[in-house]
Scaffold this motif. Structure first.
Motif, short mmCIF file in Angstrom:
data_model
loop_
_atom_site.label_atom_id
_atom_site.label_comp_id
_atom_site.label_asym_id
_atom_site.label_seq_id
_atom_site.Cartn_x
_atom_site.Cartn_y
_atom_site.Cartn_z
N GLU A 119 -19.94 80.32 131.03
CA GLU A 119 -21.22 80.04 130.39
C GLU A 119 -22.00 81.32 130.12
OE1 GLU A 119 -23.40 77.35 132.88
OE2 GLU A 119 -21.91 75.76 132.67
N TRP A 120 -22.07 82.20 131.13
CA TRP A 120 -22.79 83.47 130.96
C TRP A 120 -22.16 84.31 129.87
CZ3 TRP A 120 -27.32 85.29 132.59
CH2 TRP A 120 -27.95 84.66 133.66
N GLU A 121 -20.82 84.38 129.87
CA GLU A 121 -20.12 85.21 128.89
C GLU A 121 -20.32 84.69 127.47
OE1 GLU A 121 -15.98 86.02 126.91
OE2 GLU A 121 -16.48 84.20 127.98
N ARG A 122 -20.19 83.40 127.27
CA ARG A 122 -20.38 82.83 125.93
C ARG A 122 -21.80 83.02 125.43
NH1 ARG A 122 -17.24 77.05 125.73
NH2 ARG A 122 -15.16 77.91 125.47
N ARG B 57 -25.09 86.32 121.13
CA ARG B 57 -26.22 87.10 120.59
C ARG B 57 -25.97 88.61 120.62
NH1 ARG B 57 -29.47 88.27 125.39
NH2 ARG B 57 -28.56 87.04 127.04
N PHE B 58 -24.86 89.04 121.20
CA PHE B 58 -24.57 90.47 121.29
C PHE B 58 -23.22 90.71 120.64
CE2 PHE B 58 -23.01 94.32 123.31
CZ PHE B 58 -24.12 95.12 123.29
N ALA C 234 -14.74 89.41 136.06
CA ALA C 234 -15.72 90.28 136.70
C ALA C 234 -17.05 89.56 136.89
CB ALA C 234 -15.92 91.55 135.87
N ILE C 235 -17.44 88.72 135.92
CA ILE C 235 -18.68 87.95 136.06
C ILE C 235 -18.55 86.96 137.21
CG2 ILE C 235 -20.19 86.28 134.92
CD1 ILE C 235 -19.37 87.60 132.26
N ILE D 260 -26.64 94.31 131.52
CA ILE D 260 -27.31 93.74 130.34
C ILE D 260 -27.28 92.22 130.39
CG2 ILE D 260 -27.13 93.48 127.84
CD1 ILE D 260 -26.21 96.33 127.69
N MET D 261 -26.15 91.64 130.82
CA MET D 261 -26.04 90.19 130.90
C MET D 261 -27.07 89.59 131.86
SD MET D 261 -22.09 89.20 130.99
CE MET D 261 -20.96 89.74 129.76
N PHE D 262 -27.21 90.24 133.01
CA PHE D 262 -28.07 89.71 134.06
C PHE D 262 -29.35 90.54 134.18
CE2 PHE D 262 -23.73 88.59 135.30
CZ PHE D 262 -23.86 87.22 135.45
N VAL D 263 -29.90 90.98 133.08
CA VAL D 263 -31.03 91.90 133.09
C VAL D 263 -32.24 91.31 133.80
CG1 VAL D 263 -31.93 91.23 130.83
CG2 VAL D 263 -32.36 93.52 131.69
N GLU D 264 -32.44 90.01 133.72
CA GLU D 264 -33.61 89.40 134.34
C GLU D 264 -33.43 89.12 135.82
OE1 GLU D 264 -34.18 85.97 131.96
OE2 GLU D 264 -34.89 87.11 130.23
N ILE D 265 -32.20 88.98 136.28
CA ILE D 265 -31.99 88.58 137.67
C ILE D 265 -31.16 89.56 138.48
CG2 ILE D 265 -32.27 86.13 137.20
CD1 ILE D 265 -29.22 85.88 137.25
N ALA D 266 -30.84 90.73 137.92
CA ALA D 266 -30.05 91.71 138.65
C ALA D 266 -30.71 93.08 138.60
CB ALA D 266 -28.64 91.80 138.07
#
Length: 152
Positions: free
Chosen positions: A10-13, A18-19, A63-64, A94-100
């Protein structure tokens, strides 16, 4: 597939929708240019390199899932997924910019998910213990209740 593999997909898709191209900053501030994202691979070029490199999206997904399971990871532990662990760490950042959050430690770079909590136990019976927990920024402590069930 376990829960973390599903969440990783889900995170990867969501991220790659958008990237499609752009820049990824590694943990130490180097710039990697993402040239293209195909259904199978992510192609990128380093700032000073001349050739293009690729990481399969399966390895990115693995890795995710590893990061979601462990909740904290060092750059060295990402080498098992690809030799370009610095790029992979920047991509995760970048993927987890808000929570990492990425930190530079004595052993290297560490990427950690926010929200990993320490739950103090046994502090509920002492007023000074609860004040100590409050000073740490915690919102509560585990309350120990007496066991009232039948003993066998």
């Amino acid at each position: 597939m376990n829960h973390f593999d599903v969440k990783a997909r889900e995170w990867e898709r969501r991220f790659f929708k958008r990237f499609a191209s752009g820049t990824v900053e590694t943990g130490l501030g180097r710039i990697n240019l993402v040239e293209s994202v195909s259904p199978k691979q992510v192609h990128f070029r380093t700032q000073h390199g001349k050739g293009s490199h690729g990481i399969s999206r399966e390895r990115v997904r693995a890795a995710i899932a590893f990061f979601l399971y462990r909740r904290t990871t060092m750059r060295k532990s990402l080498e098992q997924f690809n030799k370009f662990s610095s790029f992979l760490m920047g991509l995760l950042q970048i993927m987890f910019v808000e929570i990492a959050k990425i930190r530079i430690t004595a052993k290297g770079l560490r990427l950690s998910l926010r929200g990993t909590r320490f739950t103090p136990a046994g502090f509920d019976r002492d007023v000074r213990g609860l004040e100590l927990v409050r000073s740490w920024g915690q919102r509560g402590a585990l309350q120990l209740l007496p066991f009232e069930g039948r003993q066998v």
